[in-house]
Design a protein around this motif. Structure first.
Motif, PDB file in Angstrom:
ATOM      1  N   GLY A  71       0.827  -1.198   0.000  1.00  0.00           N
ATOM      2  CA  GLY A  71       0.000   0.000   0.000  1.00  0.00           C
ATOM      3  C   GLY A  71       0.860   1.247   0.000  1.00  0.00           C
ATOM      4  N   ALA A  72       0.208   2.389  -0.240  1.00  0.00           N
ATOM      5  CA  ALA A  72       0.867   3.696  -0.187  1.00  0.00           C
ATOM      6  C   ALA A  72      -0.029   4.624   0.618  1.00  0.00           C
ATOM      7  CB  ALA A  72       1.085   4.252  -1.593  1.00  0.00           C
ATOM      8  N   LEU A  73       0.557   5.246   1.658  1.00  0.00           N
ATOM      9  CA  LEU A  73      -0.243   6.104   2.517  1.00  0.00           C
ATOM     10  C   LEU A  73       0.416   7.468   2.677  1.00  0.00           C
ATOM     11  CD1 LEU A  73       1.534   6.042   5.286  1.00  0.00           C
ATOM     12  CD2 LEU A  73       0.185   4.027   5.824  1.00  0.00           C
ATOM     13  N   LEU A  74      -0.397   8.445   3.063  1.00  0.00           N
ATOM     14  CA  LEU A  74       0.140   9.770   3.334  1.00  0.00           C
ATOM     15  C   LEU A  74       0.729   9.819   4.736  1.00  0.00           C
ATOM     16  CD1 LEU A  74      -2.389  12.405   1.912  1.00  0.00           C
ATOM     17  CD2 LEU A  74      -0.500  11.244   0.762  1.00  0.00           C
ATOM     18  N   THR A  75       1.701  10.700   4.902  1.00  0.00           N
ATOM     19  CA  THR A  75       2.171  11.047   6.242  1.00  0.00           C
ATOM     20  C   THR A  75       1.865  12.519   6.481  1.00  0.00           C
ATOM     21  OG1 THR A  75       4.398  11.525   5.390  1.00  0.00           O
ATOM     22  CG2 THR A  75       3.982   9.314   6.258  1.00  0.00           C
ATOM     23  N   ASP A  76       1.626  12.880   7.753  1.00  0.00           N
ATOM     24  CA  ASP A  76       1.212  14.238   8.065  1.00  0.00           C
ATOM     25  C   ASP A  76       2.408  15.144   8.331  1.00  0.00           C
ATOM     26  OD1 ASP A  76       2.095  13.703  10.639  1.00  0.00           O
ATOM     27  OD2 ASP A  76       0.080  13.489  11.482  1.00  0.00           O
ATOM     28  N   ALA A  77       2.136  16.348   8.829  1.00  0.00           N
ATOM     29  CA  ALA A  77       3.181  17.341   9.028  1.00  0.00           C
ATOM     30  C   ALA A  77       4.233  16.885  10.035  1.00  0.00           C
ATOM     31  CB  ALA A  77       2.557  18.658   9.487  1.00  0.00           C
ATOM     32  N   ASP A  78       3.866  15.965  10.937  1.00  0.00           N
ATOM     33  CA  ASP A  78       4.798  15.458  11.944  1.00  0.00           C
ATOM     34  C   ASP A  78       5.409  14.121  11.544  1.00  0.00           C
ATOM     35  OD1 ASP A  78       4.369  17.638  13.708  1.00  0.00           O
ATOM     36  OD2 ASP A  78       2.467  16.718  14.323  1.00  0.00           O
ATOM     37  N   GLY A  79       5.158  13.691  10.289  1.00  0.00           N
ATOM     38  CA  GLY A  79       5.710  12.436   9.818  1.00  0.00           C
ATOM     39  C   GLY A  79       4.938  11.204  10.233  1.00  0.00           C
ATOM     40  N   ARG A  80       3.771  11.380  10.830  1.00  0.00           N
ATOM     41  CA  ARG A  80       2.974  10.236  11.275  1.00  0.00           C
ATOM     42  C   ARG A  80       2.192   9.619  10.125  1.00  0.00           C
ATOM     43  NH1 ARG A  80       0.332  13.552  16.204  1.00  0.00           N
ATOM     44  NH2 ARG A  80      -0.114  14.807  14.347  1.00  0.00           N
ATOM     45  N   ASP A  81       2.092   8.298  10.141  1.00  0.00           N
ATOM     46  CA  ASP A  81       1.326   7.593   9.119  1.00  0.00           C
ATOM     47  C   ASP A  81      -0.156   7.917   9.224  1.00  0.00           C
ATOM     48  OD1 ASP A  81       3.658   6.418   8.311  1.00  0.00           O
ATOM     49  OD2 ASP A  81       3.206   4.425   9.126  1.00  0.00           O
TER      50      ASP A  81
END
Length: 315
Positions: free
Chosen positions: A133-143
Motif C-alpha cells: 500500500g501507499a499512505l500519506l504522512t502528516d506534518a509530523d511524519g505520522r502515518d
C-alpha cells in the motif's frame, strides 16, 4: 495548518491516471472529540466534509461509504459494519466486500483538503512499486492509514487472517492491519490534515478563506451545489469579466459571464465542455474589445470645427 502547502513531484498525478480503482470511505465514527456531532456532515467551505472527500475520489469505479445512508453530492454504495460502531477494521471489511477493483483507496470522511491529484499520487506510488500500500504522512511524519491506496488482495487476506485469529474484527485497532503490511509513504501535510476537534474545523474554515485558496474553493462549492462536473479556465472568465466591465459597463461583467455559460451549455447539442466555455469566452472577449474600440473612436470622430447639431433634442 495554514503554513503548509501541498507537496509532490510534478507528473505524479498523471502517472496514476490509468489506474482503475474502487474507493472505501469510512464515515461512521463516533466523533467523541467533537461532542458526538455528525462529523461527516459538518460544513467546511459550504460543503459537508463527506462530500469534499467524495469529490476527491470521483474517478473511482465504485465508491463505498461505510455509514448510515444520507444525501450526498454524488451516488455511492452504502455499507455498514455489524454491529455498527465496530471500529475501523470492521468498517473496512464491510466496505471492501462491495469492491471488485485490484486497487482500493481507503479514506476517512474528515479530510477537508484532500483532492483528486493526491488520490492519483497514492495510486501511482502503489502501482510503481511492490509495496502492499501507499499512505500519506502528516506534518509530523505520522502515518495516515485512512488516506491510502492498498492492494485489494492483500487487504482481504490480512483482514480474513485477523478475523480468524480474534473471532471477528470488532474493536480491533487499525494498526493490527497496517503493522503487517509493507507500506510506501507519501508526505503531504495538507491533504493528510483531518478534523478531529472543533479547533481543526476552525483552522480548515479559516484556510479556505485565505486569498490564495478562496476562489478555487468557492468555484468547487458552487459546482457541487449545482451538480456541475466541468473544469474551466477561471482566468479566462475573470479576464472576460474585466474586459466587459471596462469596455462596456460594470454590470456587463456578471451578465456576460452568465451568457457565456449559457451558450457553452447549449453548444454541441448540450454536450459542451471546457472547450465550449473557452470558445464562447473568446468570442465575448473579442466583442468587448471591439465595443471598447468603437467607444474610444466615437470620442475622437467629431472634428474641432464641426458644425454643432442644432436639432431640438440634440445634447
Amino acid at each position: 495548518m495554514t503554513a503548509y502547502e501541498p507537496t509532490g513531484a510534478p507528473g505524479a498525478a498523471t502517472a496514476g491516471q490509468d489506474v482503475g480503482y474502487d474507493a472505501v470511505v469510512l464515515a461512521g465514527g463516533a466523533a467523541r472529540r467533537l461532542g458526538g456531532v455528525d462529523k461527516p456532515g459538518v460544513s467546511v467551505g459550504g460543503r459537508p466534509l463527506l462530500d469534499r472527500v467524495l469529490a476527491a475520489c470521483a474517478d473511482a469505479r465504485n465508491t463505498v461509504v461505510v455509514a448510515g445512508p444520507r444525501p450526498t453530492a454524488r451516488p455511492v454504495t452504502w455499507a455498514r459494519e455489524d454491529p455498527p460502531g465496530g471500529g475501523p477494521l470492521a468498517a473496512l471489511d464491510a466496505g471492501i466486500r462491495h469492491t471488485t477493483a485490484e486497487s482500493i483507496v481507503v479514506l476517512s470522511a474528515d479530510l477537508p483538503f484532500l483532492d483528486e491529484h493526491t488520490v492519483l499520487r497514492l495510486l501511482a506510488a502503489l502501482r510503481t512499486g511492490d509495496a502492499d500500500g501507499a499512505l500519506l504522512t502528516d506534518a509530523d511524519g505520522r502515518d495516515q492509514p485512512l488516506v491510502a491506496a492498498y492492494r485489494a488482495s492483500v487487504l482481504r487476506r490480512e483482514l480474513d487472517a485477523l478475523a480468524r485469529e480474534h473471532d471477528g474484527l470488532t474493536g480491533l485497532p487499525l494498526r493490527r492491519l497496517t503493522g503487517a503490511l509493507d507500506l510506501t509513504r507519501v508526505p503531504d501535510p495538507v491533504a493528510s490534515f483531518d478534523c478531529d476537534t472543533w479547533d481543526d474545523i476552525a483552522a480548515a474554515r479559516a484556510r479556505i478563506r485565505e486569498h490564495g485558496h478562496v476562489l478555487d474553493e468557492w468555484i468547487s462549492a458552487v459546482k457541487d451545489e449545482l451538480g456541475i462536473d466541468l473544469d474551466v479556465d477561471i482566468k479566462v472568465l475573470l479576464d472576460l469579466a474585466r474586459d466587459a466591465a471596462h469596455g462596456v459597463a460594470r454590470p456587463a461583467a456578471p451578465l456576460t459571464t452568465f451568457l457565456v455559460g449559457y451558450a457553452a451549455a447549449q453548444a454541441q447539442g448540450g454536450e459542451g465542455g471546457p472547450e465550449a466555455v473557452a470558445e464562447a469566452s473568446r468570442k465575448a472577449a473579442a466583442l468587448a474589445l471591439r465595443w471598447a474600440e468603437e467607444a474610444a473612436a466615437a470620442q475622437s470622430d467629431v472634428a474641432p470645427d464641426a458644425t454643432p447639431d442644432t436639432r431640438p433634442d440634440a445634447g
